[in-house]
Design a protein around this motif. Structure first.
Motif, PDB file in Angstrom:
ATOM      1  N   GLY A  93       0.805  -1.229   0.000  1.00  0.00           N
ATOM      2  CA  GLY A  93       0.000   0.000   0.000  1.00  0.00           C
ATOM      3  C   GLY A  93       0.832   1.271   0.000  1.00  0.00           C
ATOM      4  N   VAL A  94       2.097   1.137  -0.385  1.00  0.00           N
ATOM      5  CA  VAL A  94       2.992   2.302  -0.401  1.00  0.00           C
ATOM      6  C   VAL A  94       3.429   2.552  -1.849  1.00  0.00           C
ATOM      7  N   ARG A  95       3.150   3.748  -2.347  1.00  0.00           N
ATOM      8  CA  ARG A  95       3.464   4.062  -3.739  1.00  0.00           C
ATOM      9  C   ARG A  95       4.892   4.545  -3.895  1.00  0.00           C
ATOM     10  N   ILE A  96       5.436   4.351  -5.099  1.00  0.00           N
ATOM     11  CA  ILE A  96       6.797   4.814  -5.374  1.00  0.00           C
ATOM     12  C   ILE A  96       6.751   6.014  -6.324  1.00  0.00           C
ATOM     13  N   TYR A  97       7.423   7.092  -5.909  1.00  0.00           N
ATOM     14  CA  TYR A  97       7.545   8.300  -6.723  1.00  0.00           C
ATOM     15  C   TYR A  97       9.023   8.504  -7.035  1.00  0.00           C
ATOM     16  N   VAL A  98       9.331   8.609  -8.318  1.00  0.00           N
ATOM     17  CA  VAL A  98      10.736   8.714  -8.722  1.00  0.00           C
ATOM     18  C   VAL A  98      11.105  10.175  -8.988  1.00  0.00           C
ATOM     19  N   ASP A  99      12.249  10.566  -8.468  1.00  0.00           N
ATOM     20  CA  ASP A  99      12.797  11.896  -8.719  1.00  0.00           C
ATOM     21  C   ASP A  99      13.385  11.869 -10.136  1.00  0.00           C
ATOM     22  N   ILE A 100      12.799  12.604 -11.070  1.00  0.00           N
ATOM     23  CA  ILE A 100      13.271  12.538 -12.458  1.00  0.00           C
ATOM     24  C   ILE A 100      14.024  13.812 -12.853  1.00  0.00           C
ATOM     25  N   VAL A 101      15.198  13.606 -13.434  1.00  0.00           N
ATOM     26  CA  VAL A 101      16.078  14.715 -13.816  1.00  0.00           C
ATOM     27  C   VAL A 101      16.073  14.795 -15.345  1.00  0.00           C
ATOM     28  N   LEU A 102      15.183  15.626 -15.892  1.00  0.00           N
ATOM     29  CA  LEU A 102      15.042  15.701 -17.353  1.00  0.00           C
ATOM     30  C   LEU A 102      15.683  16.952 -17.928  1.00  0.00           C
ATOM     31  N   ASN A 103      15.990  17.923 -17.080  1.00  0.00           N
ATOM     32  CA  ASN A 103      16.465  19.204 -17.585  1.00  0.00           C
ATOM     33  C   ASN A 103      17.846  19.136 -18.228  1.00  0.00           C
ATOM     34  N   HIS A 104      18.679  18.235 -17.697  1.00  0.00           N
ATOM     35  CA  HIS A 104      20.085  18.288 -18.097  1.00  0.00           C
ATOM     36  C   HIS A 104      20.740  16.921 -17.975  1.00  0.00           C
ATOM     37  N   MET A 105      22.003  16.877 -18.409  1.00  0.00           N
ATOM     38  CA  MET A 105      22.824  15.688 -18.181  1.00  0.00           C
ATOM     39  C   MET A 105      23.900  16.094 -17.156  1.00  0.00           C
ATOM     40  N   THR A 106      25.167  15.830 -17.409  1.00  0.00           N
ATOM     41  CA  THR A 106      26.190  16.117 -16.384  1.00  0.00           C
ATOM     42  C   THR A 106      26.737  17.537 -16.511  1.00  0.00           C
ATOM     43  N   GLY A 107      27.655  17.861 -15.610  1.00  0.00           N
ATOM     44  CA  GLY A 107      28.440  19.084 -15.725  1.00  0.00           C
ATOM     45  C   GLY A 107      29.532  18.883 -16.776  1.00  0.00           C
ATOM     46  N   GLY A 108      30.451  19.846 -16.834  1.00  0.00           N
ATOM     47  CA  GLY A 108      31.470  19.835 -17.887  1.00  0.00           C
ATOM     48  C   GLY A 108      32.686  18.984 -17.599  1.00  0.00           C
ATOM     49  N   ILE A 121       6.659  -0.364 -15.027  1.00  0.00           N
ATOM     50  CA  ILE A 121       7.163  -1.152 -13.885  1.00  0.00           C
ATOM     51  C   ILE A 121       6.212  -1.020 -12.692  1.00  0.00           C
ATOM     52  N   GLY A 122       5.508   0.108 -12.617  1.00  0.00           N
ATOM     53  CA  GLY A 122       4.503   0.238 -11.551  1.00  0.00           C
ATOM     54  C   GLY A 122       4.672   1.427 -10.622  1.00  0.00           C
ATOM     55  N   VAL A 123       5.469   2.423 -11.026  1.00  0.00           N
ATOM     56  CA  VAL A 123       5.571   3.595 -10.156  1.00  0.00           C
ATOM     57  C   VAL A 123       4.266   4.394 -10.237  1.00  0.00           C
ATOM     58  N   ALA A 124       4.058   5.249  -9.219  1.00  0.00           N
ATOM     59  CA  ALA A 124       2.809   6.019  -9.155  1.00  0.00           C
ATOM     60  C   ALA A 124       2.980   7.437  -9.675  1.00  0.00           C
ATOM     61  N   GLY A 125       4.227   7.890  -9.779  1.00  0.00           N
ATOM     62  CA  GLY A 125       4.420   9.256 -10.245  1.00  0.00           C
ATOM     63  C   GLY A 125       5.844   9.723 -10.088  1.00  0.00           C
ATOM     64  N   PHE A 126       5.994  11.040 -10.214  1.00  0.00           N
ATOM     65  CA  PHE A 126       7.334  11.612 -10.291  1.00  0.00           C
ATOM     66  C   PHE A 126       7.470  12.931  -9.548  1.00  0.00           C
ATOM     67  N   ARG A 127       8.671  13.162  -9.006  1.00  0.00           N
ATOM     68  CA  ARG A 127       9.068  14.511  -8.617  1.00  0.00           C
ATOM     69  C   ARG A 127       9.856  15.046  -9.804  1.00  0.00           C
ATOM     70  N   SER A 128       9.421  16.119 -10.378  1.00  0.00           N
ATOM     71  CA  SER A 128      10.101  16.675 -11.529  1.00  0.00           C
ATOM     72  C   SER A 128      11.163  17.665 -11.057  1.00  0.00           C
ATOM     73  N   ASN A 167      -0.993   5.126 -19.093  1.00  0.00           N
ATOM     74  CA  ASN A 167      -1.725   5.062 -17.833  1.00  0.00           C
ATOM     75  C   ASN A 167      -0.925   4.188 -16.872  1.00  0.00           C
ATOM     76  N   LEU A 168      -1.214   4.337 -15.583  1.00  0.00           N
ATOM     77  CA  LEU A 168      -0.484   3.549 -14.594  1.00  0.00           C
ATOM     78  C   LEU A 168      -0.777   2.057 -14.766  1.00  0.00           C
ATOM     79  N   ASN A 169       0.159   1.255 -14.312  1.00  0.00           N
ATOM     80  CA  ASN A 169       0.091  -0.198 -14.452  1.00  0.00           C
ATOM     81  C   ASN A 169      -1.150  -0.790 -13.758  1.00  0.00           C
ATOM     82  N   ASN A 170      -1.941  -1.507 -14.586  1.00  0.00           N
ATOM     83  CA  ASN A 170      -3.201  -2.099 -14.104  1.00  0.00           C
ATOM     84  C   ASN A 170      -3.063  -3.121 -12.999  1.00  0.00           C
ATOM     85  N   GLU A 171      -1.847  -3.656 -12.879  1.00  0.00           N
ATOM     86  CA  GLU A 171      -1.632  -4.662 -11.846  1.00  0.00           C
ATOM     87  C   GLU A 171      -1.786  -4.025 -10.453  1.00  0.00           C
ATOM     88  N   PHE A 172      -1.483  -2.731 -10.364  1.00  0.00           N
ATOM     89  CA  PHE A 172      -1.500  -2.076  -9.055  1.00  0.00           C
ATOM     90  C   PHE A 172      -2.497  -0.923  -8.943  1.00  0.00           C
TER      91      PHE A 172
END
Ligand code: ARE
Ligand code: CA
Length: 481
Positions: free
Chosen positions: A72-87, A169-176, A196-201
């Protein structure tokens, strides 16, 4: 922060689920730069979208998602879409080479054309200097991080594929992460292609829950309301105002109408916090002002207010200890990563019988004052704030309908008598004897903490001494003796 997936799976089953936590935000999961000394912030320097970090590989990630969802605990992934690495250049956590100078990321693959350059970023050095300037903030580099051209179909598609992979895989959402540095229209277009979110969960046609890091305190910065149509925003004004009040820079009594009347976004658009992975080290806000685990009494009280008040979705920080050395207002050790063995493997969390954690893991989420306020929040449900009382200064109390009641005392002025909160107050609660779940648990109907008697009119003698271990007491209908 940075727990291993196997440990999070254990924690979902043995603690988070049973104690009523709704979800876990996990540190970025995709391959990132391996940096000298393994600072925590290397996880914010993506190298590819493979799921592979020191927290675990894709198989371990999948297993955690399965186990947590079942608990009963959802997983929210911190997603880093703005950039890649430093120089710099080097290796990523899944073995891919990367070159930040040449902007080559073969693990995706991304090349120089996938990044913003002089055609789109107006500053000479391609850096963001003026965070309030929309074009600069979105098209230039945030502290040197190679800024992805999310207008490009190719870049978008790679990011959509990554997010859909996580959703499947079944995550519930994201921190952008770093949302203010991305165009709302690009994010909209990416989100419009998500599964849409995974029907299994999840029930049919469920959509990911997405909350955006938009650091806005008013004025002419980029307004977080540019992002509220995309999901929720992290309301930094909540953290700032509450911290300010709990540091006695502003009286507690003013909290009576805290929320939109203070300029915050509507409650339904907000995710709120007291501490975060950045705030604790002063990477946002200011050390000495921000409240973290080094000031436990204050952190508990501010967190209790957050969980008792009916505004936004609250998030509790769970951190690790490091050797804080403050010089000129900055922490020299602000980079220190999680506890590891001598090979750099993150150490497992094995909670002690007294509920605390081992190694440097602090486990704020396991502190009685905090987990019992999570329970308080669940019991309060959607009930309104009622029976507000204040002493005209830094003592407050209120109920949530007739289900829960809290009193907080941060009075610093006056003699000892004035500093103690000692008052007959309307609790809103039905008559009975209640256990203060802050000073102790109710075990087998025995109250280990302070208890109060509520009379047939809902009145009770409330006491919070100014020098007590905790600055607040809390009672609810789930803890009646
Ligand atoms: C590291 C080094 C840098 C180096 C860079 C590139 O510390 O010296 O130049 O690498 O090599 C985290 C760390 C950074 C770290 C980065 C990448 O905090 O120190 O840089 O990872 O490893 C702004 C942004 C906001 C951002 C904060 C920190 O707007 O998005 O700065 N927060 C997120 C994450 C961070 C993360 C990143 C973004 C990057 O939560 O953990 O950085 O992925 C005002 C402005 C805000 C500004 C704020 C703080 O309020 O209005 O916009 O936030 O100040 O500066
Ligand atoms: Ca950008």
């Amino acid at each position: 922060m940075e727990w291993k997936y196997d440990d999070i799976g254990d924690e979902c089953e043995r603690f988070l689920g049973p104690y009523g936590y709704g979800g876990v935000q996990v540190s970025p999961v995709n391959e990132h730069a391996i940096m000298d000394g393994r600072p925590w912030y290397e996880r914010y320097q993506p190298v590819s979208y493979d799921i592979h970090t020191r927290s675990g590989d894709e198989q371990q990630f999948r297993r955690m998602v399965q186990r947590c969802n079942k608990a009963g605990v959802r997983i929210y992934v911190d997603i880093v879409l703005n950039h890649m690495t430093g120089g710099q250049s080097g290796l990523g956590t899944n073995g891919h080479h990367y070159d930040g100078v040449a902007m080559q990321y073969p693990g995706v693959p991304f090349g120089p054309n996938d990044f913003h350059g002089h055609e789109t970023c107006p500053t000479n050095d391609l850096e963001i200097h003026n965070y309030s300037n929309r074009i600069e903030a979105r098209n230039c580099r945030l502290v040197g991080l190679r800024d992805l051209k999310q207008q490009s179909e190719y870049v978008k598609q790679k990011q959509v594929d990554f997010l859909n992979h996580l959703i499947d895989i079944g995550v519930a959402g994201f921190r952008s992460d770093a949302s203010t540095h991305q165009w709302p229209d690009d994010l909209r277009s990416i989100y419009s292609r998500l599964h849409n979110l995974n029907n299994e969960f999840f029930t049919e046609n469920s959509h990911p829950f997405i909350y955006h890091e938009t650091i806005y305190y008013g004025g002419n910065g980029i307004n977080s309301n540019e992002y509220t149509s995309l999901g929720r925003i992290i309301e930094f004004r909540f953290y700032k105002e509450i911290t300010n009040v709990f540091r006695n820079n502003n009286q507690l009594r003013w909290l009576r109408n805290f929320g939109t009347e203070w300029g915050l976004v509507p409650s339904g658009d907000a995710l709120v916090m007291i501490d975060s992975h950045d705030l604790r080290v002063g990477h946002t806000g200011q050390l000495g002002f921000n409240i973290n685990c080094f000031e436990a009494r204050l952190l508990k009280a501010a967190t209790a207010f957050m969980l008792a008040w009916n505004y936004g979705i609250p998030r509790v920080m769970s951190s690790y200890f490091w050797d804080q050395i403050i010089r000129d207002g900055k922490d020299v050790n602000d980079w220190v990563g999680p506890p590891t063995d001598q090979h750099g493997n993150i150490l497992s969390v094995h909670p002690n019988p007294d509920m605390t954690c081992n190694h440097e893991w602090i486990c704020e989420h396991r502190w009685r004052e905090i987990y019992n306020m999570v329970k308080f929040k669940l019991i309060a449900g959607q009930e309104p704030v009622n029976n507000w009382w204040d002493n005209g200064d830094n003592q407050i109390a209120f109920s949530r309908g007739n289900r829960a009641f809290i009193a907080i005392n941060l009075q610093k002025n006056g003699n000892d008598h004035d500093k103690n909160l000692q008052k007959r107050l309307q609790t809103g609660l039905p008559p009975g004897i209640y256990c203060d779940i802050i000073s102790g648990n109710l075990i087998n109907n025995r109250c280990m903490g302070k208890s109060i008697q509520v009379d047939k009119n809902g009145l009770s003698d409330i006491y919070v001494g100014h020098d007590e271990f905790d600055a607040f007491v809390a009672y609810h209908i789930g803890a009646r003796v």
